[in-house]
Design an enzyme around this catalytic site. Structure first.
Site, PDB file in Angstrom:
ATOM      1  N   GLU A   1     -38.060-100.760  32.223  1.00  5.41           N
ATOM      2  CA  GLU A   1     -37.686-100.496  33.335  1.00  5.41           C
ATOM      3  C   GLU A   1     -38.909 -99.832  34.409  1.00  5.41           C
ATOM      4  O   GLU A   1     -39.668 -98.965  33.335  1.00  5.41           O
ATOM      5  CB  GLU A   1     -36.330 -99.852  33.383  1.00  5.41           C
ATOM      6  CG  GLU A   1     -34.785-101.097  32.388  1.00  5.41           C
ATOM      7  CD  GLU A   1     -33.953-100.292  33.113  1.00  5.41           C
ATOM      8  OE1 GLU A   1     -33.876 -98.849  33.034  1.00  5.41           O
ATOM      9  OE2 GLU A   1     -32.859-101.339  33.180  1.00  5.41           O
TER      10      GLU A   1
ATOM     11  N   GLU B   1     -38.201-110.451  25.980  1.00  6.64           N
ATOM     12  CA  GLU B   1     -38.713-110.846  25.595  1.00  6.64           C
ATOM     13  C   GLU B   1     -39.694-111.508  26.713  1.00  6.64           C
ATOM     14  O   GLU B   1     -40.767-111.677  25.273  1.00  6.64           O
ATOM     15  CB  GLU B   1     -38.025-112.424  26.273  1.00  6.64           C
ATOM     16  CG  GLU B   1     -36.392-112.606  26.078  1.00  6.64           C
ATOM     17  CD  GLU B   1     -35.469-111.430  26.316  1.00  6.64           C
ATOM     18  OE1 GLU B   1     -35.987-110.350  26.700  1.00  6.64           O
ATOM     19  OE2 GLU B   1     -34.410-112.051  27.017  1.00  6.64           O
TER      20      GLU B   1
END
Ligand code: ZN
Length: 141
Positions: free
Chosen positions: A45, A56
Protein backbone atom coordinates in the site's frame (compact mmCIF):
# COMPACT_ATOMS: atom_id res chain seq x y z
CA UNK A 1 0.98 -31.99 1.75
CA UNK A 2 -0.44 -31.68 -1.75
CA UNK A 3 0.95 -29.29 -4.31
CA UNK A 4 -2.05 -27.06 -3.72
CA UNK A 5 -1.38 -27.02 0.02
CA UNK A 6 2.30 -26.19 -0.54
CA UNK A 7 1.36 -23.30 -2.82
CA UNK A 8 -1.17 -21.96 -0.32
CA UNK A 9 1.47 -22.27 2.40
CA UNK A 10 3.93 -20.24 0.29
CA UNK A 11 1.27 -17.53 -0.10
CA UNK A 12 0.55 -17.60 3.64
CA UNK A 13 4.24 -17.19 4.46
CA UNK A 14 4.49 -14.28 2.02
CA UNK A 15 1.47 -12.62 3.64
CA UNK A 16 3.58 -11.95 6.73
CA UNK A 17 5.58 -9.46 4.62
CA UNK A 18 2.55 -7.55 3.31
CA UNK A 19 2.66 -3.77 3.68
CA UNK A 20 -0.90 -2.78 4.53
CA UNK A 21 -0.80 -0.06 7.21
CA UNK A 22 -3.85 1.76 5.79
CA UNK A 23 -6.36 -1.03 5.18
CA UNK A 24 -4.97 -3.61 7.57
CA UNK A 25 -5.96 -6.16 4.89
CA UNK A 26 -2.84 -8.27 4.36
CA UNK A 27 -2.70 -10.52 1.29
CA UNK A 28 -0.09 -12.99 0.08
CA UNK A 29 0.11 -14.62 -3.34
CA UNK A 30 2.14 -17.47 -4.80
CA UNK A 31 2.32 -18.04 -8.56
CA UNK A 32 3.65 -21.35 -9.89
CA UNK A 33 5.23 -22.11 -13.27
CA UNK A 34 4.77 -25.44 -15.09
CA UNK A 35 8.28 -26.37 -13.89
CA UNK A 36 7.22 -25.84 -10.28
CA UNK A 37 9.02 -22.56 -9.69
CA UNK A 38 7.12 -20.35 -7.24
CA UNK A 39 7.08 -16.55 -7.24
CA UNK A 40 5.48 -14.86 -4.25
CA UNK A 41 4.00 -11.41 -3.80
CA UNK A 42 2.28 -9.29 -1.18
CA UNK A 43 0.06 -6.24 -1.34
CA UNK A 44 2.05 -3.02 -1.02
CA UNK A 45 0.00 0.00 0.00
CA UNK A 46 0.92 3.66 -0.27
CA UNK A 47 -0.18 6.89 1.42
CA UNK A 48 -1.33 7.88 -2.07
CA UNK A 49 -3.90 5.07 -2.18
CA UNK A 50 -4.07 4.75 -5.96
CA UNK A 51 -0.45 3.61 -6.05
CA UNK A 52 -1.22 0.50 -4.03
CA UNK A 53 -0.42 -2.75 -5.80
CA UNK A 54 -2.11 -6.11 -5.19
CA UNK A 55 -0.20 -9.22 -4.13
CA UNK A 56 -1.17 -11.05 -7.33
CA UNK A 57 0.36 -8.42 -9.63
CA UNK A 58 3.48 -8.14 -7.48
CA UNK A 59 3.99 -11.90 -7.86
CA UNK A 60 3.27 -11.77 -11.60
CA UNK A 61 5.59 -8.84 -12.31
CA UNK A 62 8.36 -10.37 -10.23
CA UNK A 63 7.99 -13.62 -12.18
CA UNK A 64 8.03 -11.96 -15.60
CA UNK A 65 11.00 -9.81 -14.63
CA UNK A 66 12.85 -13.00 -13.72
CA UNK A 67 12.10 -14.63 -17.08
CA UNK A 68 9.00 -16.72 -16.45
CA UNK A 69 5.94 -16.23 -18.66
CA UNK A 70 3.95 -19.43 -18.19
CA UNK A 71 1.97 -20.21 -15.06
CA UNK A 72 -0.31 -23.02 -13.98
CA UNK A 73 -1.53 -22.17 -10.49
CA UNK A 74 -1.99 -19.13 -8.28
CA UNK A 75 -2.71 -19.20 -4.56
CA UNK A 76 -3.98 -16.07 -2.82
CA UNK A 77 -4.34 -15.98 0.96
CA UNK A 78 -5.78 -13.34 3.30
CA UNK A 79 -6.87 -13.14 6.92
CA UNK A 80 -10.42 -12.18 5.91
CA UNK A 81 -12.78 -13.50 3.27
CA UNK A 82 -11.28 -15.69 0.50
CA UNK A 83 -9.54 -13.03 -1.65
CA UNK A 84 -10.66 -13.47 -5.24
CA UNK A 85 -8.38 -11.38 -7.50
CA UNK A 86 -9.64 -7.91 -8.48
CA UNK A 87 -10.45 -7.08 -12.08
CA UNK A 88 -7.07 -5.48 -12.77
CA UNK A 89 -5.22 -8.56 -11.55
CA UNK A 90 -7.48 -10.86 -13.57
CA UNK A 91 -6.61 -8.91 -16.72
CA UNK A 92 -2.87 -8.85 -15.93
CA UNK A 93 -2.84 -12.60 -15.25
CA UNK A 94 -4.86 -13.36 -18.42
CA UNK A 95 -2.07 -11.81 -20.51
CA UNK A 96 0.14 -14.77 -19.60
CA UNK A 97 -2.04 -17.55 -18.24
CA UNK A 98 -5.66 -17.46 -19.44
CA UNK A 99 -6.20 -21.02 -18.15
CA UNK A 100 -4.66 -20.42 -14.73
CA UNK A 101 -6.11 -22.26 -11.72
CA UNK A 102 -6.82 -19.82 -8.90
CA UNK A 103 -6.86 -21.06 -5.29
CA UNK A 104 -8.07 -18.55 -2.72
CA UNK A 105 -8.10 -19.00 1.02
CA UNK A 106 -9.36 -16.78 3.79
CA UNK A 107 -10.00 -17.16 7.47
CA UNK A 108 -13.34 -18.89 7.02
CA UNK A 109 -12.93 -20.91 3.88
CA UNK A 110 -11.35 -21.60 0.53
CA UNK A 111 -12.41 -21.62 -3.10
CA UNK A 112 -10.93 -22.80 -6.37
CA UNK A 113 -11.73 -21.13 -9.69
CA UNK A 114 -10.27 -20.93 -13.16
CA UNK A 115 -9.11 -17.57 -14.44
CA UNK A 116 -11.22 -18.07 -17.58
CA UNK A 117 -14.23 -18.40 -15.29
CA UNK A 118 -13.28 -15.23 -13.36
CA UNK A 119 -12.53 -13.25 -16.54
CA UNK A 120 -14.23 -14.92 -19.54
CA UNK A 121 -13.49 -12.12 -22.03
CA UNK A 122 -10.16 -10.43 -21.28
CA UNK A 123 -9.16 -7.33 -23.22
CA UNK A 124 -6.88 -8.13 -26.17
CA UNK A 125 -5.25 -5.89 -28.76
CA UNK A 126 -5.91 -6.55 -32.43
CA UNK A 127 -2.86 -8.03 -34.12
CA UNK A 128 -3.11 -5.88 -37.29
CA UNK A 129 -1.76 -2.45 -36.48
CA UNK A 130 -1.00 -3.58 -32.97
CA UNK A 131 2.20 -3.18 -31.05
CA UNK A 132 5.55 -3.40 -32.84
CA UNK A 133 6.45 -6.37 -30.66
CA UNK A 134 3.82 -9.07 -30.71
CA UNK A 135 2.96 -10.51 -27.31
CA UNK A 136 5.41 -13.33 -26.65
CA UNK A 137 4.20 -15.57 -23.91
CA UNK A 138 5.84 -18.75 -22.77
CA UNK A 139 9.41 -18.89 -21.58
CA UNK A 140 11.08 -15.52 -21.52
CA UNK A 141 14.48 -17.15 -21.71
ZN1 ZN B 1 -5.76 -6.99 -7.68
Amino acid sequence: MTGDDALREAAARALQRAYAPYSGHRVGAALETPAGRIHTGVNVENASYGLTLCAERVALFKAVSEGDREFRRLAVVSEGVPPLPCGACRQALAEFAPDLRVLVQGRDGAEERSLSELLPSPFQLEKAGGPAEQPRRGSGA
